[in-house]
Design an enzyme around this catalytic site. Sequence first.
Site, mmCIF file in Angstrom:
data_model
loop_
_atom_site.group_PDB
_atom_site.id
_atom_site.type_symbol
_atom_site.label_atom_id
_atom_site.label_comp_id
_atom_site.label_asym_id
_atom_site.label_seq_id
_atom_site.Cartn_x
_atom_site.Cartn_y
_atom_site.Cartn_z
ATOM 1 N N GLU A 1 45.204 23.153 13.304
ATOM 2 C CA GLU A 1 45.535 24.410 12.634
ATOM 3 C C GLU A 1 46.722 25.108 13.287
ATOM 4 O OE1 GLU A 1 41.958 22.981 11.127
ATOM 5 O OE2 GLU A 1 42.396 23.408 13.254
ATOM 6 N N HIS B 1 31.609 27.590 8.759
ATOM 7 C CA HIS B 1 32.208 27.418 7.436
ATOM 8 C C HIS B 1 32.036 28.643 6.537
ATOM 9 C CE1 HIS B 1 31.452 23.292 8.859
ATOM 10 N NE2 HIS B 1 32.480 22.939 8.115
#
Length: 350
Positions: free
Chosen positions: A73, A142
Site C-alpha cells: 500500500e 476488513h
Amino acid sequence: MTTETAPAADAGETREMNMIEAINSALDIMLDRDDNVTLLGEDIGYFGGVFRCTAGLQEKYGKTRVFDTPISECGIIGVAVGMGAYGLRPVPEIQFADYIYPGLDQLISEAARLRYRSAAEFIAPMTVRSPFGGGIFGGQTHSQSPESIFTHVSGLKTVIPSTPYDAKGLLISCIEDNDPVIFFEPKRIYNGPFDGYYDKPAKSWKGFEAAQVPTDYYKIPLGKARTVREGDALTILAYGTMVHVVESVARDKGVNAEILDLRTLVPLDIEAIEASVEKTGRCLIVHEATRTSGFGSELSALVQERCFYHLEAPIERVTGFDTPYPHSLEWAYFPGPVRIGEAIDKLLEA
C-alpha cells in the site's frame, strides 16, 4: 430532495445501476475522456478488483492504463504521488480501507502537502478509492471506518457516496480535481438497496425504482450536501450506509425528520447544516465509525458553535462503539433502529 438526488430530465440515456456498476461506469468514462487517467492497485487489472469495480477496464484500455501492483500500500500510494506530480491523474485502489495505514506517510507527508511545499509548482491530482465500513462480516481487518483520520489532514479531501447516482457523479468530480481525494465506498450498499436494518434484499426500497444513473458523463460538485428528505422535527446528519439506516428509522417511526446526506466531509457543506438545524432546533449525528474522535465530534462542535441559540435540545450522537471491530457481532456494532430510535425520542422529548 436536492437537484443532485436524481438525474435531470435532460440527463440523456439512463439505466439501473448498483454502486459497483456506477463506479465502473465513472472509471470507464474518465479513462476514455482523459489519457492521463490511470488505474492501479492490487488485483484491479485482470481480475477486475475484489468487488469487481474495475471489471473489464484492463481489457478495454490496456495494461499501461489499468495495471496490477504488488501487495504494498505504501508503494501504491507513493507511486501515485509521483504520477500525479508528473502530470498524470492516478486512481489507486486500496483493496480495503483497513489496509490504507501503511500508506499514511505518503498521503499525509507527500500528497497532502505537495502543492503547498512546492508553491503550486507540483500537485497531486490523485483519487484514492477504497471500500470501507462493515457489512461482510470482515472483522477488524476488513471493516474499519477510518474517515476521521483523513478529515484531520489539511490538503486532503474526503468523499463518501451513499447512492449509485452520487457515486458516479462524485467520483468523476474527484478524478478531475487537482487535489488528492480519499474516496470511501460503503461496501454494505455496494450491490444495491437493503431494508435499512439488516443485510437482506429490499426490492421495495423507497426510491429504488427511480434510481436510474445516466450512462454518460456528469458531475456532482464536492462540498454540497444532499437533502434526503425535508422535515421540521429534527435534523439528522449522516453519510454512506447510515443515510439509508436513518431514513428507514425515521420513516418507520413516523418522525418528520430532515435528513442530510453530507456526501463530502471535506469540503463540508456547513451552510446546509446550519440552515437545517436553525429550522429544526434539534440535531442527531449518526456514523458507523467509533465514537471517540469520530467525525461526529467535529460536526457536533460546528453545530454548537454556529447554531447554539437555535438549539432546543443537546446534540445527540449514535455511532459505533469504542471497541475493536467485532466479527460475528457486527450487526450489534452498527447504529441500528433501537439506538437511533432512542436518540430520536430523547431529542423530541427534551
